[in-house]
Design a protein around this motif. Structure first.
Motif, PDB file in Angstrom:
ATOM      1  N   GLY A   6       0.790  -1.225   0.000  1.00 35.34           N
ATOM      2  CA  GLY A   6       0.000   0.000   0.000  1.00 35.34           C
ATOM      3  C   GLY A   6       0.823   1.277   0.000  1.00 35.34           C
ATOM      4  O   GLY A   6       0.314   2.346  -0.329  1.00 35.34           O
ATOM      5  N   HIS A   7       2.099   1.168   0.389  1.00 38.28           N
ATOM      6  CA  HIS A   7       2.937   2.354   0.536  1.00 38.28           C
ATOM      7  C   HIS A   7       4.254   2.247  -0.229  1.00 38.28           C
ATOM      8  O   HIS A   7       5.221   2.913   0.111  1.00 38.28           O
ATOM      9  N   PHE A   8       4.309   1.398  -1.255  1.00 34.24           N
ATOM     10  CA  PHE A   8       5.565   1.172  -1.970  1.00 34.24           C
ATOM     11  C   PHE A   8       6.082   2.426  -2.665  1.00 34.24           C
ATOM     12  O   PHE A   8       7.265   2.533  -2.967  1.00 34.24           O
ATOM     13  N   ARG A   9       5.220   3.400  -2.914  1.00 32.07           N
ATOM     14  CA  ARG A   9       5.649   4.642  -3.573  1.00 32.07           C
ATOM     15  C   ARG A   9       6.457   5.538  -2.633  1.00 32.07           C
ATOM     16  O   ARG A   9       7.210   6.380  -3.068  1.00 32.07           O
ATOM     17  N   GLU A  10       6.268   5.319  -1.339  1.00 29.15           N
ATOM     18  CA  GLU A  10       6.934   6.125  -0.325  1.00 29.15           C
ATOM     19  C   GLU A  10       8.243   5.454   0.091  1.00 29.15           C
ATOM     20  O   GLU A  10       8.524   4.327  -0.301  1.00 29.15           O
ATOM     21  N   LYS A  11       9.002   6.150   0.923  1.00 31.27           N
ATOM     22  CA  LYS A  11      10.197   5.550   1.496  1.00 31.27           C
ATOM     23  C   LYS A  11       9.737   4.547   2.547  1.00 31.27           C
ATOM     24  O   LYS A  11       9.050   4.907   3.507  1.00 31.27           O
ATOM     25  N   VAL A  12      10.089   3.282   2.353  1.00 34.60           N
ATOM     26  CA  VAL A  12       9.701   2.215   3.273  1.00 34.60           C
ATOM     27  C   VAL A  12      10.977   1.687   3.917  1.00 34.60           C
ATOM     28  O   VAL A  12      11.902   1.293   3.225  1.00 34.60           O
ATOM     29  N   THR A  13      11.006   1.690   5.237  1.00 30.63           N
ATOM     30  CA  THR A  13      12.198   1.227   5.942  1.00 30.63           C
ATOM     31  C   THR A  13      11.942  -0.096   6.649  1.00 30.63           C
ATOM     32  O   THR A  13      10.800  -0.413   7.021  1.00 30.63           O
ATOM     33  N   GLU A  14      13.031  -0.837   6.833  1.00 35.69           N
ATOM     34  CA  GLU A  14      12.926  -2.095   7.570  1.00 35.69           C
ATOM     35  C   GLU A  14      12.476  -1.840   9.006  1.00 35.69           C
ATOM     36  O   GLU A  14      11.742  -2.652   9.571  1.00 35.69           O
ATOM     37  N   GLU A  15      12.929  -0.739   9.563  1.00 32.19           N
ATOM     38  CA  GLU A  15      12.547  -0.411  10.936  1.00 32.19           C
ATOM     39  C   GLU A  15      11.035  -0.282  11.077  1.00 32.19           C
ATOM     40  O   GLU A  15      10.430  -0.794  12.016  1.00 32.19           O
ATOM     41  N   ARG A  16      10.411   0.404  10.117  1.00 28.71           N
ATOM     42  CA  ARG A  16       8.964   0.606  10.140  1.00 28.71           C
ATOM     43  C   ARG A  16       8.231  -0.735  10.011  1.00 28.71           C
ATOM     44  O   ARG A  16       7.273  -1.012  10.736  1.00 28.71           O
ATOM     45  N   LEU A  17       8.697  -1.572   9.086  1.00 30.08           N
ATOM     46  CA  LEU A  17       8.042  -2.865   8.869  1.00 30.08           C
ATOM     47  C   LEU A  17       8.252  -3.799  10.054  1.00 30.08           C
ATOM     48  O   LEU A  17       7.335  -4.535  10.432  1.00 30.08           O
ATOM     49  N   ALA A  18       9.449  -3.781  10.626  1.00 27.69           N
ATOM     50  CA  ALA A  18       9.714  -4.612  11.801  1.00 27.69           C
ATOM     51  C   ALA A  18       8.793  -4.203  12.951  1.00 27.69           C
ATOM     52  O   ALA A  18       8.254  -5.059  13.663  1.00 27.69           O
ATOM     53  N   ALA A  19       8.617  -2.897  13.114  1.00 31.35           N
ATOM     54  CA  ALA A  19       7.724  -2.407  14.177  1.00 31.35           C
ATOM     55  C   ALA A  19       6.288  -2.866  13.929  1.00 31.35           C
ATOM     56  O   ALA A  19       5.587  -3.241  14.874  1.00 31.35           O
ATOM     57  N   LEU A  20       5.846  -2.861  12.686  1.00 28.76           N
ATOM     58  CA  LEU A  20       4.493  -3.335  12.366  1.00 28.76           C
ATOM     59  C   LEU A  20       4.327  -4.813  12.718  1.00 28.76           C
ATOM     60  O   LEU A  20       3.240  -5.249  13.097  1.00 28.76           O
ATOM     61  N   CYS A  21       5.407  -5.574  12.558  1.00 31.37           N
ATOM     62  CA  CYS A  21       5.367  -7.014  12.857  1.00 31.37           C
ATOM     63  C   CYS A  21       5.658  -7.305  14.330  1.00 31.37           C
ATOM     64  O   CYS A  21       5.627  -8.462  14.747  1.00 31.37           O
ATOM     65  N   LYS A  22       5.995  -6.246  15.068  1.00 34.61           N
ATOM     66  CA  LYS A  22       6.290  -6.360  16.497  1.00 34.61           C
ATOM     67  C   LYS A  22       7.506  -7.258  16.763  1.00 34.61           C
ATOM     68  O   LYS A  22       7.503  -8.081  17.682  1.00 34.61           O
ATOM     69  N   ILE A  23       8.541  -7.100  15.913  1.00 33.73           N
ATOM     70  CA  ILE A  23       9.801  -7.813  16.102  1.00 33.73           C
ATOM     71  C   ILE A  23      10.938  -6.827  15.857  1.00 33.73           C
ATOM     72  O   ILE A  23      10.718  -5.745  15.303  1.00 33.73           O
ATOM     73  N   ASN A  24      12.163  -7.203  16.237  1.00 32.86           N
ATOM     74  CA  ASN A  24      13.284  -6.295  16.008  1.00 32.86           C
ATOM     75  C   ASN A  24      13.764  -6.402  14.555  1.00 32.86           C
ATOM     76  O   ASN A  24      13.408  -7.337  13.835  1.00 32.86           O
ATOM     77  N   VAL A  25      14.573  -5.444  14.141  1.00 27.63           N
ATOM     78  CA  VAL A  25      14.997  -5.343  12.742  1.00 27.63           C
ATOM     79  C   VAL A  25      15.797  -6.560  12.308  1.00 27.63           C
ATOM     80  O   VAL A  25      15.613  -7.075  11.192  1.00 27.63           O
ATOM     81  N   THR A  26      16.679  -7.046  13.159  1.00 29.18           N
ATOM     82  CA  THR A  26      17.491  -8.211  12.813  1.00 29.18           C
ATOM     83  C   THR A  26      16.615  -9.438  12.584  1.00 29.18           C
ATOM     84  O   THR A  26      16.779 -10.159  11.607  1.00 29.18           O
ATOM     85  N   GLN A  27      15.678  -9.662  13.481  1.00 29.62           N
ATOM     86  CA  GLN A  27      14.762 -10.798  13.338  1.00 29.62           C
ATOM     87  C   GLN A  27      13.898 -10.629  12.095  1.00 29.62           C
ATOM     88  O   GLN A  27      13.650 -11.588  11.362  1.00 29.62           O
ATOM     89  N   PHE A  28      13.432  -9.406  11.841  1.00 30.51           N
ATOM     90  CA  PHE A  28      12.621  -9.144  10.649  1.00 30.51           C
ATOM     91  C   PHE A  28      13.415  -9.470   9.389  1.00 30.51           C
ATOM     92  O   PHE A  28      12.925 -10.161   8.494  1.00 30.51           O
ATOM     93  N   SER A  29      14.646  -8.987   9.327  1.00 31.64           N
ATOM     94  CA  SER A  29      15.485  -9.197   8.149  1.00 31.64           C
ATOM     95  C   SER A  29      15.722 -10.692   7.909  1.00 31.64           C
ATOM     96  O   SER A  29      15.591 -11.182   6.787  1.00 31.64           O
ATOM     97  N   ARG A  30      16.064 -11.416   8.955  1.00 41.65           N
ATOM     98  CA  ARG A  30      16.323 -12.852   8.843  1.00 41.65           C
ATOM     99  C   ARG A  30      15.062 -13.610   8.426  1.00 41.65           C
ATOM    100  O   ARG A  30      15.079 -14.435   7.516  1.00 41.65           O
ATOM    101  N   THR A  31      13.951 -13.304   9.069  1.00 39.31           N
ATOM    102  CA  THR A  31      12.687 -13.979   8.771  1.00 39.31           C
ATOM    103  C   THR A  31      12.226 -13.673   7.350  1.00 39.31           C
ATOM    104  O   THR A  31      11.762 -14.567   6.632  1.00 39.31           O
ATOM    105  N   PHE A  32      12.374 -12.429   6.928  1.00 37.21           N
ATOM    106  CA  PHE A  32      11.966 -12.040   5.579  1.00 37.21           C
ATOM    107  C   PHE A  32      12.771 -12.817   4.542  1.00 37.21           C
ATOM    108  O   PHE A  32      12.229 -13.361   3.589  1.00 37.21           O
ATOM    109  N   ARG A  33      14.069 -12.886   4.737  1.00 35.33           N
ATOM    110  CA  ARG A  33      14.961 -13.587   3.800  1.00 35.33           C
ATOM    111  C   ARG A  33      14.618 -15.072   3.752  1.00 35.33           C
ATOM    112  O   ARG A  33      14.574 -15.670   2.676  1.00 35.33           O
ATOM    113  N   GLN A  34      14.377 -15.688   4.895  1.00 37.83           N
ATOM    114  CA  GLN A  34      14.031 -17.111   4.937  1.00 37.83           C
ATOM    115  C   GLN A  34      12.693 -17.382   4.250  1.00 37.83           C
ATOM    116  O   GLN A  34      12.523 -18.387   3.573  1.00 37.83           O
TER     117      GLN A  34
END
Length: 194
Positions: free
Chosen positions: A86-114
């Motif tokens: 819904g917001h791909f036109r804007e600047k989207v950060t991993e920090e923002r997405l991790a917060a939405l998922c209620k996890i830290n950035v490192t865990q978000f990055s690892r989980t996303f990649r897996q």
């Protein structure tokens, strides 16, 4: 058969098991037209005349394509994907997405990649490029405008990324679409006159 994951082993397996068409997504308009034409031809000939796969033989899916995304991970990342789409036109950060998922950035990055087998940034760029390909079908939109509309701030970076992902520049892609449309119109006119 439609797949997002292509490999030679999967293609061989598909055709050995009786798959009629093997298509890798995303699919261009010409590919969709070919599928429709193929289905229409099959309907005319009749599916009963087509040799069927011997269902008693057990053929395993190639090991390299036998993966399952973790449903827990997909469920965990669902808020991030929803927000990104819904917001791909804007600047989207991993920090923002991790917060939405209620996890830290490192865990978000690892989980996303897996889960998606690409980094968040690669996913975002691919999503933007696919959206831009859709927008390029409008001949009235300039390529620079399309780049800005999908979230690229630099049209030259957009053109390089587009060429890397699709194999052609945005202008060449648009030209191919134009040629395909002209070819389809010409074919239609020939068929109508026959």
């Amino acid at each position: 058969m439609f797949t997002e994951q292509h490999s030679e082993a999967l293609a061989v397996w598909a055709f050995r098991t009786g798959v009629w068409d093997y298509l890798v997504l995303p699919l261009a308009d010409t590919g969709i037209n070919e599928v429709v034409t193929s289905i229409e031809a099959a309907a005319e000939v009749g599916f009963s005349q087509r040799p069927q796969f011997n269902k008693s033989a057990h053929v395993m899916l190639p090991e390299e394509v036998r993966f399952r995304r973790s449903p827990e991970n997909e469920k965990l990342l669902r808020p991030a994907i929803s927000y990104l789409e819904g917001h791909f036109r804007e600047k989207v950060t991993e920090e923002r997405l991790a917060a939405l998922c209620k996890i830290n950035v490192t865990q978000f990055s690892r989980t996303f990649r897996q889960t998606f087998d690409v980094t968040f940034q690669e996913y975002l760029v691919r999503f933007r490029l696919n959206e831009s390909a859709r927008l390029l079908r409008n001949p009235g939109a300039s390529i620079a405008d399309v780049a800005y509309l999908v979230g690229f701030n630099d049209p030259s970076y957009y053109a390089r990324a587009f060429k890397k992902y699709f194999g052609v520049t945005p202008s060449r892609y648009r030209q191919c679409l134009k040629n395909d449309r002209a070819s389809m119109v010409q074919d239609h006119q020939v068929l109508r006159s026959a």
